[in-house]
Motif scaffolding. Structure first.
Motif, PDB file in Angstrom:
ATOM      1  N   GLN A  39      -1.969   5.152  -0.301  1.00  0.00           N
ATOM      2  CA  GLN A  39      -3.032   4.541   0.479  1.00  0.00           C
ATOM      3  C   GLN A  39      -4.370   5.090   0.010  1.00  0.00           C
ATOM      4  O   GLN A  39      -4.601   6.304   0.057  1.00  0.00           O
ATOM      5  CB  GLN A  39      -2.851   4.813   1.974  1.00  0.00           C
ATOM      6  N   ALA A  40      -5.208   4.187  -0.453  1.00  0.00           N
ATOM      7  CA  ALA A  40      -6.560   4.539  -0.879  1.00  0.00           C
ATOM      8  C   ALA A  40      -7.514   4.318   0.293  1.00  0.00           C
ATOM      9  O   ALA A  40      -7.214   3.531   1.195  1.00  0.00           O
ATOM     10  CB  ALA A  40      -6.963   3.695  -2.077  1.00  0.00           C
ATOM     11  N   THR A  91      -5.883   6.426  -7.744  1.00  0.00           N
ATOM     12  CA  THR A  91      -6.385   7.396  -6.781  1.00  0.00           C
ATOM     13  C   THR A  91      -6.019   6.981  -5.361  1.00  0.00           C
ATOM     14  O   THR A  91      -6.328   5.871  -4.928  1.00  0.00           O
ATOM     15  CB  THR A  91      -7.920   7.529  -6.911  1.00  0.00           C
ATOM     16  N   ALA A  92      -5.334   7.867  -4.657  1.00  0.00           N
ATOM     17  CA  ALA A  92      -4.859   7.573  -3.302  1.00  0.00           C
ATOM     18  C   ALA A  92      -4.131   8.790  -2.752  1.00  0.00           C
ATOM     19  O   ALA A  92      -3.859   9.748  -3.485  1.00  0.00           O
ATOM     20  CB  ALA A  92      -3.908   6.377  -3.315  1.00  0.00           C
ATOM     21  N   VAL A  93      -3.805   8.721  -1.488  1.00  0.00           N
ATOM     22  CA  VAL A  93      -2.855   9.667  -0.904  1.00  0.00           C
ATOM     23  C   VAL A  93      -1.464   9.064  -1.078  1.00  0.00           C
ATOM     24  O   VAL A  93      -1.250   7.903  -0.737  1.00  0.00           O
ATOM     25  CB  VAL A  93      -3.151   9.933   0.581  1.00  0.00           C
ATOM     26  N   TYR A  94      -0.564   9.841  -1.618  1.00  0.00           N
ATOM     27  CA  TYR A  94       0.793   9.376  -1.897  1.00  0.00           C
ATOM     28  C   TYR A  94       1.760   9.950  -0.863  1.00  0.00           C
ATOM     29  O   TYR A  94       1.718  11.148  -0.567  1.00  0.00           O
ATOM     30  CB  TYR A  94       1.221   9.788  -3.301  1.00  0.00           C
ATOM     31  N   TYR A  95       2.624   9.072  -0.354  1.00  0.00           N
ATOM     32  CA  TYR A  95       3.576   9.434   0.675  1.00  0.00           C
ATOM     33  C   TYR A  95       4.993   9.096   0.230  1.00  0.00           C
ATOM     34  O   TYR A  95       5.212   8.089  -0.443  1.00  0.00           O
ATOM     35  CB  TYR A  95       3.315   8.658   1.965  1.00  0.00           C
ATOM     36  N   CYS A  96       5.944   9.904   0.663  1.00  0.00           N
ATOM     37  CA  CYS A  96       7.344   9.533   0.534  1.00  0.00           C
ATOM     38  C   CYS A  96       7.887   9.243   1.934  1.00  0.00           C
ATOM     39  O   CYS A  96       7.321   9.692   2.942  1.00  0.00           O
ATOM     40  CB  CYS A  96       8.163  10.618  -0.146  1.00  0.00           C
ATOM     41  N   ALA A  97       8.966   8.490   1.968  1.00  0.00           N
ATOM     42  CA  ALA A  97       9.540   8.103   3.253  1.00  0.00           C
ATOM     43  C   ALA A  97      10.995   7.696   3.066  1.00  0.00           C
ATOM     44  O   ALA A  97      11.429   7.394   1.944  1.00  0.00           O
ATOM     45  CB  ALA A  97       8.744   6.953   3.873  1.00  0.00           C
ATOM     46  N   VAL A  98      11.715   7.664   4.154  1.00  0.00           N
ATOM     47  CA  VAL A  98      13.121   7.275   4.145  1.00  0.00           C
ATOM     48  C   VAL A  98      13.237   5.809   4.545  1.00  0.00           C
ATOM     49  O   VAL A  98      12.731   5.400   5.600  1.00  0.00           O
ATOM     50  CB  VAL A  98      13.939   8.141   5.117  1.00  0.00           C
ATOM     51  N   LEU A  99      13.915   5.026   3.708  1.00  0.00           N
ATOM     52  CA  LEU A  99      14.158   3.621   4.022  1.00  0.00           C
ATOM     53  C   LEU A  99      15.267   3.538   5.068  1.00  0.00           C
ATOM     54  O   LEU A  99      16.386   3.985   4.817  1.00  0.00           O
ATOM     55  CB  LEU A  99      14.567   2.861   2.756  1.00  0.00           C
ATOM     56  N   GLN A 120      -2.696  14.209  -2.109  1.00  0.00           N
ATOM     57  CA  GLN A 120      -3.819  13.482  -2.693  1.00  0.00           C
ATOM     58  C   GLN A 120      -3.726  13.488  -4.210  1.00  0.00           C
ATOM     59  O   GLN A 120      -3.525  14.533  -4.844  1.00  0.00           O
ATOM     60  CB  GLN A 120      -5.142  14.132  -2.267  1.00  0.00           C
ATOM     61  N   VAL A 121      -3.889  12.304  -4.792  1.00  0.00           N
ATOM     62  CA  VAL A 121      -3.998  12.151  -6.247  1.00  0.00           C
ATOM     63  C   VAL A 121      -5.358  11.545  -6.539  1.00  0.00           C
ATOM     64  O   VAL A 121      -5.696  10.491  -6.000  1.00  0.00           O
ATOM     65  CB  VAL A 121      -2.872  11.254  -6.790  1.00  0.00           C
TER      66      VAL A 121
END
Length: 125
Positions: A39-40, A91-99, A120-121
């Motif tokens: 998400q940017a 450039t964005a905040v990167y998230y992982c999640a469980v499907l 943050q990347v």
């Protein structure tokens, strides 16, 4: 309850690489389909990649296909996102999640639960 912690973000020049990690605790990680989103500022959260429990099946957004690779180590309860040839648009905040829904919904963030806090990347031109 599943707890996810992302790491590996940072500042990199365009063309550079980063590897993100997402460490999971709680639950049975080896049974989880996992996803990466980003998400940017001022933009909606968007799908980046997803990976099946065995890692036999992966999926990528068109914008990262050929540059990003998702992998996992079930013995370490960790999923990775290798990002190469980074661009300023990454450039964005990167998230992982469980499907937690069916694989067919893997590009929809509403199909996921148990999100990490994000990392943050930032890619400079």
């Amino acid at each position: 309850q599943v707890h996810l912690v992302e790491s590996g973000g940072g500042v990199v020049q365009a063309g550079g690489s980063l590897r993100l990690s997402c460490a999971a605790s709680g639950g049975t990680f080896s049974e989880y389909y996992m996803g990466w989103f980003r998400q940017a500022p001022g933009k909606e959260r968007e799908f980046v990649a997803a990976i099946s429990p065995s890692a036999r099946t992966t999926a990528y957004a068109d914008s990262v296909k050929g540059r990003f690779t998702s992998s996992r180590d079930n013995a370490k309860n960790t999923v990775y996102l290798q990002m190469n040839d980074l661009k300023p648009d990454d450039t964005a905040v990167y998230y992982c999640a469980v499907l937690t829904k069916q694989w067919v919904a893997h590009r929809n963030y509403e199909a996921y639960d148990y999100w990490g806090q994000g990392t943050q990347v930032s890619v400079s031109s």
